[in-house]
Design an enzyme around this catalytic site. Structure first.
Site, PDB file in Angstrom:
ATOM      1  N   GLY A  63       1.558  13.278  -0.250  1.00  0.00           N
ATOM      2  CA  GLY A  63       2.917  13.812  -0.426  1.00  0.00           C
ATOM      3  C   GLY A  63       3.381  13.783  -1.875  1.00  0.00           C
TER       4      GLY A  63
ATOM      5  N   GLY B  75     -13.485   9.778  -3.526  1.00  0.00           N
ATOM      6  CA  GLY B  75     -13.776   8.437  -4.003  1.00  0.00           C
ATOM      7  C   GLY B  75     -12.807   7.463  -3.369  1.00  0.00           C
TER       8      GLY B  75
ATOM      9  N   VAL C  74     -10.769   4.523  -3.901  1.00  0.00           N
ATOM     10  CA  VAL C  74     -10.272   3.761  -5.051  1.00  0.00           C
ATOM     11  C   VAL C  74     -10.185   2.265  -4.753  1.00  0.00           C
ATOM     12  CG1 VAL C  74      -9.019   5.708  -6.076  1.00  0.00           C
ATOM     13  CG2 VAL C  74      -7.832   4.203  -4.468  1.00  0.00           C
TER      14      VAL C  74
ATOM     15  N   ALA D 159      -2.610   6.336  -5.237  1.00  0.00           N
ATOM     16  CA  ALA D 159      -3.072   6.125  -3.851  1.00  0.00           C
ATOM     17  C   ALA D 159      -2.436   4.860  -3.286  1.00  0.00           C
ATOM     18  CB  ALA D 159      -4.596   6.005  -3.823  1.00  0.00           C
TER      19      ALA D 159
ATOM     20  N   THR E 104       0.639   1.871   3.734  1.00  0.00           N
ATOM     21  CA  THR E 104       1.429   0.783   4.329  1.00  0.00           C
ATOM     22  C   THR E 104       0.733   0.313   5.594  1.00  0.00           C
ATOM     23  OG1 THR E 104       2.752   2.436   5.496  1.00  0.00           O
ATOM     24  CG2 THR E 104       3.711   1.526   3.489  1.00  0.00           C
TER      25      THR E 104
ATOM     26  N   ASP F  74       2.675  -1.994   7.904  1.00  0.00           N
ATOM     27  CA  ASP F  74       3.858  -2.834   8.047  1.00  0.00           C
ATOM     28  C   ASP F  74       3.798  -3.723   9.288  1.00  0.00           C
ATOM     29  OD1 ASP F  74       4.793  -1.470   5.842  1.00  0.00           O
ATOM     30  OD2 ASP F  74       6.268  -0.265   6.926  1.00  0.00           O
TER      31      ASP F  74
ATOM     32  N   TYR G  54       2.735  -5.177   1.276  1.00  0.00           N
ATOM     33  CA  TYR G  54       3.033  -4.033   0.405  1.00  0.00           C
ATOM     34  C   TYR G  54       3.887  -4.471  -0.802  1.00  0.00           C
ATOM     35  CZ  TYR G  54       4.683   0.812  -0.536  1.00  0.00           C
ATOM     36  OH  TYR G  54       4.993   2.029  -1.086  1.00  0.00           O
TER      37      TYR G  54
ATOM     38  N   GLY H 166      12.239   5.046  -4.879  1.00  0.00           N
ATOM     39  CA  GLY H 166      12.899   4.611  -3.653  1.00  0.00           C
ATOM     40  C   GLY H 166      12.247   5.333  -2.486  1.00  0.00           C
ATOM     41  N   TYR H 167      13.002   5.570  -1.432  1.00  0.00           N
ATOM     42  CA  TYR H 167      12.423   6.235  -0.248  1.00  0.00           C
ATOM     43  C   TYR H 167      12.395   7.749  -0.477  1.00  0.00           C
ATOM     44  CZ  TYR H 167      12.494   1.835   2.227  1.00  0.00           C
ATOM     45  OH  TYR H 167      12.235   0.546   2.605  1.00  0.00           O
TER      46      TYR H 167
END
Ligand code: CAA
Ligand code: NAP
Length: 255
Positions: A17, A69, A71, A98, A101, A103, A162, A193-194
């Site tokens: 994204g 690859g 990472v 890259a 999450t 969570d 995270y 931020g988000y």
């Protein structure tokens, strides 16, 4: 001073994204751009998806190289850098983007969830930066931009793994900035931020609503808003910014 056309920019996780917006922005800035995606040997469809992504960009007139690859893996990251150097040129701008999450509140977190996040978000920064730093020093110019997170400085429910990885990026950037400041290299972090990507849309809707309600500018950020900061930090104009952490978070966390 070299012009952008002679510089190679690598965005890890470049087909994701935020990565897509960064690749497009850097391409428009005139760089030769490489988007990394996950090692296809683990799942053939990743290579197919990356090819489709490249074709889609080409249809918009944007020509981005793609390279596979993992990472999170030192050997794989090194092999990838070698391939880029041979096919496109040595990496001048590295965007450590890259990330994943996994969570869970700590009392439910598994060792796998901890290690996967550490390997992908933090050890990748060592793996990729280590592979390019000697070349940058030898050429006397370089940019390393780590995509951290607001949650690296603020903390977040369910993100001990995270947040730990993202805040460790700051220490890494400050130390490497000290080591390379005299060599024409800058090392910085951006803490978004988000932002409305798949990563955020995977959060349950009722929790997402609670998150937006906490943002002073009450919306999710746009990938382009992060890409523009990447573009600036990559440029010659940002030569005097090093060891910094740029917050792009709608006022969610101020420091
Ligand atoms: N903000 C506010 N409240 C939150 C929250 C958040 N980020 N995350 C969880 N909560 C609240 C829940 O609403 C719930 O509250 P109530 O008990 O009042 O109902 C409580 O915490 C417990 O949550 P769950 O019932 O969902 O607990 P669970 O154990 O089933 O799930 C979880 C835990 C997987 C961590 C889940 O809560 C979750 O997915 N939370 C969101 C985590 C999050 O925000 N991740 C960010 C991903 S995006 C990202 O990381 C990008 C970036 O860098 C900014
Ligand atoms: P995304 O769409 O999921 O992009 C992450 C990319 O990284 C994906 O293309 C993913 O591939 C790739 N990747 C994962 N593991 C990899 C590995 N081992 N090797 C190579 N590539 C790998 O998420 P995003 O929102 O764009 O996030 C990009 C970065 O911004 C992440 O570091 C994230 O932590 C950070 N960030 C995001 C937000 C946000 O709100 N979105 C906020 C703050 C920080 P697959 O899709 O194939 O797994």
């Amino acid at each position: 001073m070299a012009d952008n056309k002679s510089r190679v920019a690598l965005v890890t996780g470049g087909t994701g994204g935020l990565g897509t917006a960064m690749c497009e922005r850097l391409y428009k800035d005139g760089y030769k751009v490489v988007a990394n995606y996950k090692d296809f040997t683990k799942a053939l469809q990743w290579r197919e998806e990356a090819k489709k992504w490249r074709e889609n960009e080409l249809r918009m007139g944007i020509d981005i190289h793609i390279v596979e690859g993992d990472v999170a893996d030192f050997k794989s990251a090194n092999a990838m850098m070698k391939e880029i150097e041979e096919e496109v040129g040595p990496v001048d701008i590295l965007v450590n983007n890259a990330g994943i999450t996994r969570d869970a509140p700590l009392h439910k977190m598994t060792p796998e969830q901890w290690h996967e996040v550490m390997d992908t978000n933090l050890n990748s920064v060592f793996n990729c930066s280590r592979a390019v730093i000697e070349g940058m020093i030898a050429r006397g110019w370089g940019r390393i931009i780590n995509i951290s997170s607001v949650n690296g400085s603020k903390g977040a429910y369910g993100q001990t793994n995270y947040s730990a990885a993202k805040s460790a990026m700051y220490g890494f950037a400050k130390s490497l900035a000290l080591e390379t400041a005299k060599k024409g290299i800058t090392v910085n972090c951006i803490s978004p931020g988000y932002i409305g990507t798949a990563m955020v849309m995977a959060i349950k809707e009722e929790i997402r609503d609670k998150i937006v309600a906490q943002v002073p500018n009450p919306r999710f950020g746009k990938p382009e808003e992060i890409a523009k900061m990447v573009s600036y930090l990559a440029s010659d104009d940002a030569a005097y910014i090093t060891g910094a952490n740029m917050a792009v978070n709608g006022g969610l966390h101020m420091y």
